[in-house]
Design an enzyme around this catalytic site. Structure first.
Site, PDB file in Angstrom:
ATOM      1  N   CYS A  95       0.835  -1.240   0.038  1.00  0.00           N
ATOM      2  CA  CYS A  95       0.047  -0.073  -0.086  1.00  0.00           C
ATOM      3  C   CYS A  95       0.942   1.208  -0.056  1.00  0.00           C
ATOM      4  O   CYS A  95       1.925   1.160   0.596  1.00  0.00           O
ATOM      5  CB  CYS A  95      -0.900   0.137   1.105  1.00  0.00           C
ATOM      6  SG  CYS A  95      -2.024  -1.381   1.311  1.00  0.00           S
ATOM      7  N   ARG A 144       4.149  -0.518  -4.905  1.00  0.00           N
ATOM      8  CA  ARG A 144       3.632  -0.892  -3.456  1.00  0.00           C
ATOM      9  C   ARG A 144       2.129  -1.611  -3.609  1.00  0.00           C
ATOM     10  O   ARG A 144       1.851  -2.132  -2.469  1.00  0.00           O
ATOM     11  CB  ARG A 144       3.367   0.248  -2.650  1.00  0.00           C
ATOM     12  CG  ARG A 144       4.935   0.994  -2.352  1.00  0.00           C
ATOM     13  CD  ARG A 144       4.941   2.206  -1.523  1.00  0.00           C
ATOM     14  NE  ARG A 144       4.727   1.858  -0.141  1.00  0.00           N
ATOM     15  CZ  ARG A 144       5.438   1.596   0.675  1.00  0.00           C
ATOM     16  NH1 ARG A 144       6.824   1.685   0.349  1.00  0.00           N
ATOM     17  NH2 ARG A 144       5.261   1.079   1.816  1.00  0.00           N
ATOM     18  N   TRP A 169      -2.700  -2.556  -1.528  1.00  0.00           N
ATOM     19  CA  TRP A 169      -2.636  -4.172  -1.935  1.00  0.00           C
ATOM     20  C   TRP A 169      -3.251  -4.860  -0.717  1.00  0.00           C
ATOM     21  O   TRP A 169      -2.802  -4.655   0.522  1.00  0.00           O
ATOM     22  CB  TRP A 169      -0.968  -4.318  -1.566  1.00  0.00           C
ATOM     23  CG  TRP A 169      -0.585  -5.777  -2.063  1.00  0.00           C
ATOM     24  CD1 TRP A 169      -0.055  -6.279  -3.133  1.00  0.00           C
ATOM     25  CD2 TRP A 169      -0.404  -6.974  -1.045  1.00  0.00           C
ATOM     26  NE1 TRP A 169      -0.066  -7.665  -2.978  1.00  0.00           N
ATOM     27  CE2 TRP A 169      -0.044  -7.907  -1.777  1.00  0.00           C
ATOM     28  CE3 TRP A 169      -0.516  -7.089   0.369  1.00  0.00           C
ATOM     29  CZ2 TRP A 169       0.182  -9.350  -1.203  1.00  0.00           C
ATOM     30  CZ3 TRP A 169      -0.562  -8.351   0.928  1.00  0.00           C
ATOM     31  CH2 TRP A 169      -0.097  -9.339   0.221  1.00  0.00           C
ATOM     32  N   ASN A 177      -1.704   2.402   5.823  1.00  0.00           N
ATOM     33  CA  ASN A 177      -0.867   1.257   5.145  1.00  0.00           C
ATOM     34  C   ASN A 177      -0.328   0.417   6.382  1.00  0.00           C
ATOM     35  O   ASN A 177       0.079   0.970   7.521  1.00  0.00           O
ATOM     36  CB  ASN A 177       0.506   1.914   4.581  1.00  0.00           C
ATOM     37  CG  ASN A 177       1.577   0.872   4.430  1.00  0.00           C
ATOM     38  OD1 ASN A 177       1.136  -0.314   4.133  1.00  0.00           O
ATOM     39  ND2 ASN A 177       2.839   1.243   4.342  1.00  0.00           N
ATOM     40  N   GLY A 178      -0.759  -1.049   6.360  1.00  0.00           N
ATOM     41  CA  GLY A 178      -0.351  -1.775   7.684  1.00  0.00           C
ATOM     42  C   GLY A 178      -1.481  -2.629   8.034  1.00  0.00           C
ATOM     43  O   GLY A 178      -2.296  -2.629   7.175  1.00  0.00           O
ATOM     44  N   GLU A 218      16.983 -18.074  -8.074  1.00  0.00           N
ATOM     45  CA  GLU A 218      16.616 -16.685  -8.408  1.00  0.00           C
ATOM     46  C   GLU A 218      16.042 -16.597 -10.039  1.00  0.00           C
ATOM     47  O   GLU A 218      15.131 -15.952 -10.199  1.00  0.00           O
ATOM     48  CB  GLU A 218      17.659 -15.909  -8.315  1.00  0.00           C
ATOM     49  CG  GLU A 218      17.760 -14.125  -8.750  1.00  0.00           C
ATOM     50  CD  GLU A 218      16.569 -13.770  -7.989  1.00  0.00           C
ATOM     51  OE1 GLU A 218      15.892 -14.086  -6.853  1.00  0.00           O
ATOM     52  OE2 GLU A 218      16.157 -12.564  -8.360  1.00  0.00           O
ATOM     53  N   LYS A 261      12.402 -15.307 -10.859  1.00  0.00           N
ATOM     54  CA  LYS A 261      12.157 -14.183 -11.776  1.00  0.00           C
ATOM     55  C   LYS A 261      11.011 -14.576 -12.706  1.00  0.00           C
ATOM     56  O   LYS A 261       9.907 -13.886 -13.038  1.00  0.00           O
ATOM     57  CB  LYS A 261      13.501 -13.718 -12.453  1.00  0.00           C
ATOM     58  CG  LYS A 261      14.392 -12.759 -11.896  1.00  0.00           C
ATOM     59  CD  LYS A 261      14.071 -11.535 -11.491  1.00  0.00           C
ATOM     60  CE  LYS A 261      13.316 -11.179 -10.290  1.00  0.00           C
ATOM     61  NZ  LYS A 261      13.851 -11.497  -9.082  1.00  0.00           N
ATOM     62  N   GLU A 295       7.485 -14.947 -11.014  1.00  0.00           N
ATOM     63  CA  GLU A 295       6.657 -13.799 -10.756  1.00  0.00           C
ATOM     64  C   GLU A 295       6.162 -12.885 -11.865  1.00  0.00           C
ATOM     65  O   GLU A 295       5.290 -12.431 -11.570  1.00  0.00           O
ATOM     66  CB  GLU A 295       7.403 -13.089  -9.532  1.00  0.00           C
ATOM     67  CG  GLU A 295       8.844 -12.227  -9.974  1.00  0.00           C
ATOM     68  CD  GLU A 295       9.547 -11.806  -8.820  1.00  0.00           C
ATOM     69  OE1 GLU A 295      10.697 -11.364  -8.866  1.00  0.00           O
ATOM     70  OE2 GLU A 295       8.722 -11.142  -7.832  1.00  0.00           O
ATOM     71  N   HIS A 349      16.274 -37.591  -7.849  1.00  0.00           N
ATOM     72  CA  HIS A 349      15.583 -37.911  -6.466  1.00  0.00           C
ATOM     73  C   HIS A 349      14.091 -37.549  -6.263  1.00  0.00           C
ATOM     74  O   HIS A 349      13.544 -37.614  -5.310  1.00  0.00           O
ATOM     75  CB  HIS A 349      16.486 -37.536  -5.341  1.00  0.00           C
ATOM     76  CG  HIS A 349      17.799 -37.959  -5.320  1.00  0.00           C
ATOM     77  ND1 HIS A 349      18.079 -39.107  -4.626  1.00  0.00           N
ATOM     78  CD2 HIS A 349      19.067 -37.244  -5.392  1.00  0.00           C
ATOM     79  CE1 HIS A 349      19.442 -39.498  -4.720  1.00  0.00           C
ATOM     80  NE2 HIS A 349      19.828 -38.252  -4.994  1.00  0.00           N
ATOM     81  N   LYS A 373       6.041  -4.393  -4.092  1.00  0.00           N
ATOM     82  CA  LYS A 373       7.305  -4.228  -4.030  1.00  0.00           C
ATOM     83  C   LYS A 373       8.034  -4.349  -2.485  1.00  0.00           C
ATOM     84  O   LYS A 373       8.999  -4.963  -2.092  1.00  0.00           O
ATOM     85  CB  LYS A 373       8.071  -3.002  -4.628  1.00  0.00           C
ATOM     86  CG  LYS A 373       9.697  -3.105  -4.485  1.00  0.00           C
ATOM     87  CD  LYS A 373      10.059  -2.784  -6.259  1.00  0.00           C
ATOM     88  CE  LYS A 373      11.611  -3.007  -6.101  1.00  0.00           C
ATOM     89  NZ  LYS A 373      12.107  -4.159  -6.531  1.00  0.00           N
TER      90      LYS A 373
HETATM   91  O1  M6R Z   1      12.762  -5.339  -0.072  1.00  0.00           O
HETATM   92  P1  M6R Z   1      13.156  -6.754   0.196  1.00  0.00           P
HETATM   93  O2  M6R Z   1      14.362  -7.229  -0.436  1.00  0.00           O
HETATM   94  O3  M6R Z   1      13.223  -7.103   1.686  1.00  0.00           O
HETATM   95  O4  M6R Z   1      12.098  -7.719  -0.465  1.00  0.00           O
HETATM   96  C1  M6R Z   1      11.976  -9.308  -0.161  1.00  0.00           C
HETATM   97  C2  M6R Z   1      11.072  -9.795  -1.508  1.00  0.00           C
HETATM   98  O5  M6R Z   1       9.790  -9.306  -1.009  1.00  0.00           O
HETATM   99  C3  M6R Z   1      11.239  -9.404  -2.972  1.00  0.00           C
HETATM  100  O6  M6R Z   1      12.998  -9.710  -3.094  1.00  0.00           O
HETATM  101  C4  M6R Z   1      10.617 -10.277  -3.981  1.00  0.00           C
HETATM  102  O7  M6R Z   1      11.001 -11.593  -3.773  1.00  0.00           O
HETATM  103  C5  M6R Z   1      10.844  -9.634  -5.274  1.00  0.00           C
HETATM  104  N1  M6R Z   1       9.831  -9.385  -6.022  1.00  0.00           N
HETATM  105  C6  M6R Z   1      11.733 -10.428  -6.032  1.00  0.00           C
HETATM  106  O8  M6R Z   1      11.625 -10.054  -7.517  1.00  0.00           O
END
Ligand code: M6R
Length: 614
Positions: A2, A27, A77, A103-104, A487, A491, A494, A510, A609
């Site tokens: 948010c 956000r 969000w 926000n929260g 990673e 990517k 997501e 396995h 984010k």
């Molecule tokens: O701000 P942060 O690095 O603590 O965020 C952690 C994760 O939420 C963040 O890395 C998330 O997995 C991203 N969307 C990855 O691209």
């Protein structure tokens, strides 16, 4: 999660609010809304879905809404209540005079709501936030003072919040407060801004004040008053924001993600600058405040992080164990905080976070701090909540990252771990000097090698076109590149929503091998080094099950041509540094696949984010 924005001054608030929300869209983007005061009446405008829907609604009434020189806005969000218009913020009380954005999470909202309903309040939404609107209205009815009403309301609220409140009867005034959620005030000439984050205000002012927990700020066009929750006046710490508005431009790239991928060579140069000065000089890392004797006697390092930052931490573990000879544990913050973890003052706890606002990681480092561990924070936001918990703070200097999918911040975090590992190794004398020199030499060459990868992006694009319609994807690697496999898979899933998983190549047989057939792409991260031949054999095993094979490699070995349908080449690099180079084509692969599929690359569904709730 948010985003909040507020404005009070002499300009029309509408465009400032909408622009602020646009720059906070990373956000959350489930729904959005604003509250303004037109001709003495608080008016709410809200829309479900992307911010554009709110822009369309307000555009129709632009002339009318533009009369307001005060307003608060929100991009959501969803946590409590579906992402509908009714649940969108701002929320109001029954008389409609109060408007609140939040926000929260209000943890005791059920009890508060039950109490308020008994007292006659009628709720319209399923949100936790609406309780705050009713509560402030009640307190205002008793005090006729908006600051006092907000102060009394926050005494009854449990949980995390950043709040902005306006009231119809108190003209040209915004009251804002926070607890465990970020909020800053931007200071202009005869005007003030409030925002969850810098991008919302940087175009207008670089002068700002970060609110601390339980502080309440009252803003009018020409005054700012700061108090704490016990009504003590607090001195204001005003600072100049180190950001440039240009960071928020796509600079001609189609998406922020593509721009941010291309920034990586310079990001590496920035992270190294001043720390790695020459191959024959020791790494300079003044940010680490733990004294050298304590570093020598450390018996354990724990790293806590989430998502992409967790993968950076996994590379960190590998390199620190190799160079420093200290046992390193890496754990998702969300797991670390709900079990009995062992640690004391001889344990160094490292929190890694791009945003510095990830709730789970903040809780994890606070728990570790309470056990007496030294807290080292690696973050892209030295102005964040997490950074304020740090005993040692390593800012990773990647610049503002807008795309929800983290790319350049990952690379910056990984490079920071190399520096930290070499720094500790040099103090402890725990690694072969020649190896360290070689590593430093390669670090200096790294930006050029990344540039070379980027200059061949068409090869990755061609591979992406070929595999864009796959339903699933497997990434395999071993050793230090296992994190790269995870990673790369993260990517892809997501931003393209393809079911992608990273495995250690040795684990394939396995269980996961059962999934392989002619419809399954398997991408082998085949970087030269001690596990090269092993991964090659694992790739043969996958090929024998008819999987569609892709290689990401720095090898010139022509023997592999028959094994792989697609080969993505990167420049040769020492194995220890290979994760930094190998991740770049995987970021590009995910990007191009998502783009071919027509996905919303910078704002993937269901994500935000900054994950500021646990
Ligand atoms: O701000 P942060 O690095 O603590 O965020 C952690 C994760 O939420 C963040 O890395 C998330 O997995 C991203 N969307 C990855 O691209």
């Amino acid at each position: 999660m948010c985003g909040i924005v507020g404005y009070v001054g002499n300009k029309s608030a509408l465009d400032i609010l909408l622009e602020g929300l646009t720059n906070l869209e990373y956000r959350g983007y489930d729904s959005a809304g604003i509250a303004v005061n037109v001709d003495g009446h608080v008016e709410l405008y809200k829309a479900e879905g992307k911010l554009q829907n709110l822009k369309d609604i307000t555009f129709e009434k632009k002339e009318h809404i533009s009369k307001s020189t005060i307003g608060i806005g929100h991009i959501r969000w969803a946590t409590h209540g579906a992402p509908t218009t009714i649940n969108a913020h701002p929320h109001s009380c029954n008389c409609g005079r109060v408007a609140v954005v939040h926000n929260g999470i209000i943890e005791n909202y059920k009890e508060l709501r039950a109490k308020l309903e008994k007292e006659g309040c009628v709720f319209r939404s399923q949100t936790d936030t609406e309780t705050v609107a009713h509560l402030v209205a009640k307190k205002f009815a008793q005090t006729h003072d908006l600051t006092e009403a907000v102060r009394l309301a926050t005494k009854e609220i449990e949980g995390a919040y950043a709040l902005c409140v306006i009231h119809q009867d108190i003209k040209n005034t915004i009251v804002a407060t926070r607890r465990n959620a970020p909020l800053l005030v931007g200071i202009g000439e005869g005007e003030y801004y409030v925002a969850s984050d810098v991008p919302a205000i940087i175009k207008y002012t670089k002068k700002a004040m970060y609110l601390e927990d339980n502080q309440i700020v009252t803003l009018t066009p020409d005054s700012m008053k700061l108090i704490d929750i016990d009504n003590n006046v607090i001195s204001q710490k005003i600072e100049i924001l180190p950001w440039e508005p240009v960071a928020l431009s796509k600079m001609g790239y189609k998406h922020f993600m593509l721009k941010e991928i291309h920034e990586q060579p310079d990001v590496v140069r920035n992270v190294l600058a001043g720390k790695l000065r020459a191959i024959d000089e020791n790494i300079s890392l003044n940010e680490v405040t733990l004294d050298k004797e304590s570093l020598k006697t450390l018996n354990r390092i724990q790293i806590v992080a989430c998502g992409t930052s967790l993968h950076a931490a996994m590379v960190g573990k590998y390199i620190m164990e190799e160079l420093c000879g200290i046992a390193v544990d890496v754990e998702p913050s969300s797991e670390y905080i709900y079990r009995k973890t062992v640690g004391d003052k001889n344990t160094l706890v490292i929190g890694v976070s791009q945003s510095g606002e990830t709730a789970d990681t903040i809780t994890a480092v606070r728990q570790a701090k309470s056990r007496g561990s030294h807290i080292l924070i690696v973050t892209n936001r030295p102005d964040s909540t997490m950074a304020r918990e740090a005993d040692s703070l390593i800012p990773v200097s990647a610049g503002i990252e807008v795309s929800v999918a983290a790319t350049k911040s990952y690379t910056a975090q990984v490079i920071s771990f190399y520096l930290l590992a070499i720094y500790i190794a040099e103090i402890k004398n725990s690694a072969n000097k020649e190896n360290l020199s070689n590593l430093k030499r390669e670090l200096i060459l790294l930006p050029q090698k990344i540039e070379k990868v980027l200059s061949h992006k068409e090869d990755v694009q061609a591979c992406a076109r070929r595999f864009a319609n796959s339903k699933d994807f497997i990434f395999i690697a071993r050793g230090i590149n296992y994190a790269t496999a995870l990673e790369g898979a993260l990517k892809l899933k997501e931003i393209s929503y393809i079911n992608a998983t990273g495995y250690t190549a040795g684990e394939l047989k396995h269980g996961p091998i059962a999934m392989l057939d002619e419809s399954m792409p398997v991408l082998s991260i085949l970087m030269k080094g001690q596990v090269y031949e092993k991964i090659l054999s694992n790739s043969e095993e996958a090929k024998a099950r008819n999987a569609r094979m892709i290689a990401l490699t720095d090898s010139d070995d022509t023997k592999i041509n028959d094994l792989f349908e697609c080969i993505i080449k990167v420049p040769e690099i020492i194995e220890t540094l290979s994760p930094v180079l190998a991740i770049v084509p995987l970021q590009l692969l995910a990007y191009y696949i998502a783009e071919f599929l027509g996905k919303d690359v910078d704002q993937p569904r269901n994500l935000a984010k900054s994950v500021t709730v646990e």
